[in-house]
Design a protein around this motif. Structure first.
Motif, PDB file in Angstrom:
ATOM      1  N   ALA A 176      26.958 -57.862 -86.590  1.00  0.00           N
ATOM      2  CA  ALA A 176      25.953 -58.888 -86.895  1.00  0.00           C
ATOM      3  C   ALA A 176      24.820 -58.868 -85.882  1.00  0.00           C
ATOM      4  O   ALA A 176      23.639 -59.005 -86.237  1.00  0.00           O
ATOM      5  N   SER A 177      25.155 -58.675 -84.614  1.00  0.00           N
ATOM      6  CA  SER A 177      24.128 -58.638 -83.565  1.00  0.00           C
ATOM      7  C   SER A 177      23.239 -57.412 -83.706  1.00  0.00           C
ATOM      8  O   SER A 177      22.031 -57.488 -83.467  1.00  0.00           O
ATOM      9  N   ARG A 178      23.815 -56.270 -84.118  1.00  0.00           N
ATOM     10  CA  ARG A 178      23.011 -55.059 -84.322  1.00  0.00           C
ATOM     11  C   ARG A 178      21.997 -55.285 -85.448  1.00  0.00           C
ATOM     12  O   ARG A 178      20.828 -54.895 -85.340  1.00  0.00           O
ATOM     13  N   LYS A 179      22.453 -55.916 -86.510  1.00  0.00           N
ATOM     14  CA  LYS A 179      21.567 -56.181 -87.646  1.00  0.00           C
ATOM     15  C   LYS A 179      20.438 -57.124 -87.239  1.00  0.00           C
ATOM     16  O   LYS A 179      19.262 -56.890 -87.548  1.00  0.00           O
ATOM     17  N   ASN A 180      20.772 -58.197 -86.527  1.00  0.00           N
ATOM     18  CA  ASN A 180      19.758 -59.164 -86.097  1.00  0.00           C
ATOM     19  C   ASN A 180      18.798 -58.560 -85.083  1.00  0.00           C
ATOM     20  O   ASN A 180      17.611 -58.892 -85.071  1.00  0.00           O
ATOM     21  N   LEU A 181      19.310 -57.676 -84.224  1.00  0.00           N
ATOM     22  CA  LEU A 181      18.435 -57.013 -83.262  1.00  0.00           C
ATOM     23  C   LEU A 181      17.366 -56.196 -83.975  1.00  0.00           C
ATOM     24  O   LEU A 181      16.184 -56.220 -83.602  1.00  0.00           O
ATOM     25  N   ASN A 182      17.757 -55.471 -85.012  1.00  0.00           N
ATOM     26  CA  ASN A 182      16.782 -54.664 -85.756  1.00  0.00           C
ATOM     27  C   ASN A 182      15.692 -55.527 -86.389  1.00  0.00           C
ATOM     28  O   ASN A 182      14.518 -55.147 -86.415  1.00  0.00           O
ATOM     29  N   ILE A 183      16.074 -56.709 -86.867  1.00  0.00           N
ATOM     30  CA  ILE A 183      15.082 -57.635 -87.422  1.00  0.00           C
ATOM     31  C   ILE A 183      14.107 -58.084 -86.335  1.00  0.00           C
ATOM     32  O   ILE A 183      12.885 -58.118 -86.535  1.00  0.00           O
ATOM     33  N   LEU A 184      14.654 -58.418 -85.153  1.00  0.00           N
ATOM     34  CA  LEU A 184      13.809 -58.864 -84.036  1.00  0.00           C
ATOM     35  C   LEU A 184      12.875 -57.751 -83.567  1.00  0.00           C
ATOM     36  O   LEU A 184      11.703 -58.001 -83.245  1.00  0.00           O
ATOM     37  N   LEU A 185      13.365 -56.527 -83.549  1.00  0.00           N
ATOM     38  CA  LEU A 185      12.526 -55.396 -83.130  1.00  0.00           C
ATOM     39  C   LEU A 185      11.399 -55.166 -84.137  1.00  0.00           C
ATOM     40  O   LEU A 185      10.264 -54.849 -83.752  1.00  0.00           O
ATOM     41  N   ASP A 186      11.694 -55.333 -85.412  1.00  0.00           N
ATOM     42  CA  ASP A 186      10.643 -55.213 -86.429  1.00  0.00           C
ATOM     43  C   ASP A 186       9.584 -56.301 -86.248  1.00  0.00           C
ATOM     44  O   ASP A 186       8.388 -56.058 -86.443  1.00  0.00           O
ATOM     45  N   GLU A 187      10.034 -57.493 -85.863  1.00  0.00           N
ATOM     46  CA  GLU A 187       9.099 -58.605 -85.677  1.00  0.00           C
ATOM     47  C   GLU A 187       8.145 -58.348 -84.510  1.00  0.00           C
ATOM     48  O   GLU A 187       6.926 -58.577 -84.622  1.00  0.00           O
ATOM     49  N   VAL A 188       8.667 -57.850 -83.375  1.00  0.00           N
ATOM     50  CA  VAL A 188       7.775 -57.594 -82.236  1.00  0.00           C
ATOM     51  C   VAL A 188       6.879 -56.392 -82.505  1.00  0.00           C
ATOM     52  O   VAL A 188       5.742 -56.328 -82.036  1.00  0.00           O
ATOM     53  N   SER A 189       7.391 -55.452 -83.303  1.00  0.00           N
ATOM     54  CA  SER A 189       6.562 -54.316 -83.686  1.00  0.00           C
ATOM     55  C   SER A 189       5.359 -54.783 -84.503  1.00  0.00           C
ATOM     56  O   SER A 189       4.236 -54.302 -84.317  1.00  0.00           O
ATOM     57  N   ALA A 190       5.593 -55.748 -85.400  1.00  0.00           N
ATOM     58  CA  ALA A 190       4.512 -56.276 -86.236  1.00  0.00           C
ATOM     59  C   ALA A 190       3.452 -56.989 -85.398  1.00  0.00           C
ATOM     60  O   ALA A 190       2.299 -57.124 -85.834  1.00  0.00           O
ATOM     61  N   LYS A 191       3.851 -57.414 -84.192  1.00  0.00           N
ATOM     62  CA  LYS A 191       2.904 -58.096 -83.293  1.00  0.00           C
ATOM     63  C   LYS A 191       2.204 -57.132 -82.338  1.00  0.00           C
ATOM     64  O   LYS A 191       1.463 -57.556 -81.465  1.00  0.00           O
ATOM     65  N   GLY A 192       2.496 -55.821 -82.491  1.00  0.00           N
ATOM     66  CA  GLY A 192       1.785 -54.830 -81.714  1.00  0.00           C
ATOM     67  C   GLY A 192       2.568 -54.117 -80.644  1.00  0.00           C
ATOM     68  O   GLY A 192       2.053 -53.215 -79.985  1.00  0.00           O
ATOM     69  N   VAL A 193       3.819 -54.504 -80.435  1.00  0.00           N
ATOM     70  CA  VAL A 193       4.657 -53.814 -79.453  1.00  0.00           C
ATOM     71  C   VAL A 193       5.022 -52.428 -79.996  1.00  0.00           C
ATOM     72  O   VAL A 193       5.470 -52.307 -81.140  1.00  0.00           O
ATOM     73  N   GLN A 194       4.811 -51.402 -79.168  1.00  0.00           N
ATOM     74  CA  GLN A 194       5.280 -50.062 -79.548  1.00  0.00           C
ATOM     75  C   GLN A 194       6.603 -49.782 -78.863  1.00  0.00           C
ATOM     76  O   GLN A 194       6.827 -50.213 -77.728  1.00  0.00           O
ATOM     77  N   MET A 195       7.476 -49.045 -79.559  1.00  0.00           N
ATOM     78  CA  MET A 195       8.843 -48.878 -79.076  1.00  0.00           C
ATOM     79  C   MET A 195       9.244 -47.414 -78.968  1.00  0.00           C
ATOM     80  O   MET A 195       8.808 -46.573 -79.754  1.00  0.00           O
ATOM     81  N   ILE A 196      10.087 -47.167 -77.979  1.00  0.00           N
ATOM     82  CA  ILE A 196      10.862 -45.928 -77.908  1.00  0.00           C
ATOM     83  C   ILE A 196      12.311 -46.355 -77.739  1.00  0.00           C
ATOM     84  O   ILE A 196      12.664 -46.998 -76.749  1.00  0.00           O
ATOM     85  N   LEU A 197      13.144 -46.048 -78.718  1.00  0.00           N
ATOM     86  CA  LEU A 197      14.569 -46.347 -78.634  1.00  0.00           C
ATOM     87  C   LEU A 197      15.325 -45.063 -78.324  1.00  0.00           C
ATOM     88  O   LEU A 197      15.139 -44.051 -79.017  1.00  0.00           O
ATOM     89  N   ILE A 198      16.138 -45.085 -77.282  1.00  0.00           N
ATOM     90  CA  ILE A 198      16.989 -43.938 -76.961  1.00  0.00           C
ATOM     91  C   ILE A 198      18.334 -44.204 -77.617  1.00  0.00           C
ATOM     92  O   ILE A 198      19.102 -45.061 -77.167  1.00  0.00           O
ATOM     93  N   SER A 199      18.613 -43.504 -78.698  1.00  0.00           N
ATOM     94  CA  SER A 199      19.799 -43.835 -79.478  1.00  0.00           C
ATOM     95  C   SER A 199      20.160 -42.702 -80.421  1.00  0.00           C
ATOM     96  O   SER A 199      19.287 -42.028 -80.965  1.00  0.00           O
ATOM     97  N   ASN A 200      21.462 -42.523 -80.618  1.00  0.00           N
ATOM     98  CA  ASN A 200      21.958 -41.595 -81.625  1.00  0.00           C
ATOM     99  C   ASN A 200      22.503 -42.342 -82.844  1.00  0.00           C
ATOM    100  O   ASN A 200      23.150 -41.750 -83.702  1.00  0.00           O
TER     101      ASN A 200
END
Length: 466
Positions: free
Chosen positions: A160-184
């Motif tokens: 559940a936390s992984r799913k909610n985190l992805n929603i939050l990351l999409d929200e900050v991205s929409a506000k102009g934050v650029q991201m680099i996620l280190i993940s497999n």
């Protein structure tokens, strides 16, 4: 590494690759935390209110006590008096908000989305690895820097936390934050639109995630003879808990726990972040002081009947993210494995010949011969976990406790690690395995106990895990 990489406005990247390929080092170079030959140019925007900075969120949270040092030990987390030595989550966030000029009302929705509001009064040292990760993420999402780099964003988080985190990351991205996620990981935010892999010191980029086969050949080294023998069990009952309760002040962490583990059983322990898994395991490990106030039997004896913590630990082999944090950074690979004989976080005595030979056999079995004299901390995370697994089984323990042992490993390493667990447990060893991802588990697991808000929600026999 000798590479070139351009990140354009509006691009959000995932950086993937094998453990040890250089992903974290590259991220730290971009964030200005490590030096490198060559140039790193970052052009911050001037037409935005977002802070013109790069925030690097490490895979593990580094915190200090009230005196500004980080000299902690493993059992300290469960000793409430000594836990007062660190800030509370609330105090940490208040301090961070003041430092960065942030409004506190903006952090409440993030805390709620990550199910972290109830931890406001918890001491930093009391948090589990998943809870520490949430604190890191809360601060990053609150700040909203122009460039946000997160190393292993999903480490220790429940589904559940992984799913909610992805929603939050999409929200900050929409506000102009650029991201680099280190993940497999395969589950990524919808806003991720570019992909890069580091391999052999080079970076390859794409608009599409390349689906890779992470299958690995069966481990073909033969298990050392001393591990082919069944552990010498002191009792048919490994663990028995009768109406066990654990509280910190008014906060009840475990409620009326009844659980029995018999010799040779293979258990999966699951539950959301904060469900009580780490506290439950601390009772089994002998680390929790409140075990004496409960009806708890370990290896056939009731806790408080005269046995010491070290008497209990002789029966157990343990891996956990927290134990990894506190392990002796100055120990070599060989010394780290050898310390498992004595349940210490480093080797402080000379081994007799027979024990030294067993260490050598495990070094060979795990493919660590070339690294045996290197410092544990100098190895990639995947190899560090193999070293700690070797340390965990060196005495052929009655009970093997693996608390999220594959955190930070890539899919191939996770598959390899669990394959080793299946082989090692074929001798009749008892297993408790903590893991959030049901697709990344050993096949030997037979039973599951599920915790929810400190209570046993269910126990069940598992016919087959895919």
């Amino acid at each position: 590494m000798d590479l070139n990489w351009t990140i354009n406005t509006g691009e959000n990247w995932v950086l993937f690759g094998k453990s040890g390929s250089g992903k974290t080092s590259l991220a730290k170079i971009i964030a200005g935390l490590e030096k490198a030959i060559g140039e790193v140019n970052i052009d911050f925007k001037t037409d935005t209110n977002l802070p013109p900075e790069v925030l690097f969120v490490e895979s593990w949270y580094q915190f200090k006590n009230l005196e500004g040092v980080a000299n902690f030990y493993y059992q300290q987390r469960y000793t409430s008096q000594q836990a007062k030595d660190t800030l509370t989550v609330h105090a940490e966030l208040v301090g961070y908000g003041k430092e960065k000029g942030l409004h506190f009302d903006k952090v409440e929705p993030i805390l709620e989305a990550l199910n972290f509001s109830s931890f406001a009064s918890s001491q930093l040292i009391e948090l589990s690895s998943g809870e520490h990760k949430k604190l890191q993420l809360v601060k990053a999402l609150w700040l909203k820097p122009q460039l946000l780099i997160i190393d292993q964003p999903y480490t220790g988080l429940d589904a559940a936390s992984r799913k909610n985190l992805n929603i939050l990351l999409d929200e900050v991205s929409a506000k102009g934050v650029q991201m680099i996620l280190i993940s497999n990981d395969a589950e990524l935010p919808a806003s991720i639109n570019r992909y890069a892999e580091i391999k052999d010191g080079q970076i390859s980029v794409s608009d599409i995630r390349k689906i890779k086969s992470f299958s690995t050949e069966k481990h073909n080294r033969e298990i050392p003879d001393f591990l082919k023998e069944s552990p010498v069990y002191s009792s048919k009952n490994i663990i028995k808990m009768v109406d066990v309760n654990i509280s910190y002040g008014e906060k009840q962490v475990l409620k009326n726990i009844n659980w029995e583990v018999k010799a040779g059983e293979k258990w999966l322990l699951q539950g959301h972040n904060g469900s009580g898994k780490s506290t439950l395991l601390s009772l089994v490990n002998g680390d929790h002081p409140q075990s004496y106030a409960n009806e708890l039997y370990l290896f056939g004896k009731r806790r408080g009947s005269g046995e010491s913590i070290w008497d209990i630990k002789q029966h157990i082999g343990l891996i956990s993210p927290e134990f990894h944090w506190y392990f002796d950074a100055s120990a070599t690979v060989w010394q780290s494995i050898a310390s498992g004989f004595y349940d210490t976080v480093g080797l402080f005595q000379q081994l007799p010949y027979t024990k030294s030979k067993q260490v050598d056999e495990l070094v060979e079995y795990f493919g660590l011969t070339a690294s045996k004299n290197e410092l544990l901390k100098s190895l990639p995370l995947g190899k560090q976990r193999l070293v700690l697994l070797a340390r965990t089984i060196i005495k052929n323990p009655e009970l093997l406790i693996l608390d999220e042992p594959c955190q930070g490993l890539d899919q191939q390493q996770t598959q390899h690690f669990n394959q080793l667990i299946d082989e090692l447990c074929s001798n009749g060893m008892t297993l408790i395995y903590v893991g959030h991802f049901e697709s990344q588990l050993p096949t030997c697991i037979e039973k599951r106990i599920l915790l929810e808000k400190g209570e046993v929600k269910s126990t069940e026999v598992i016919e087959e895990l895919i």
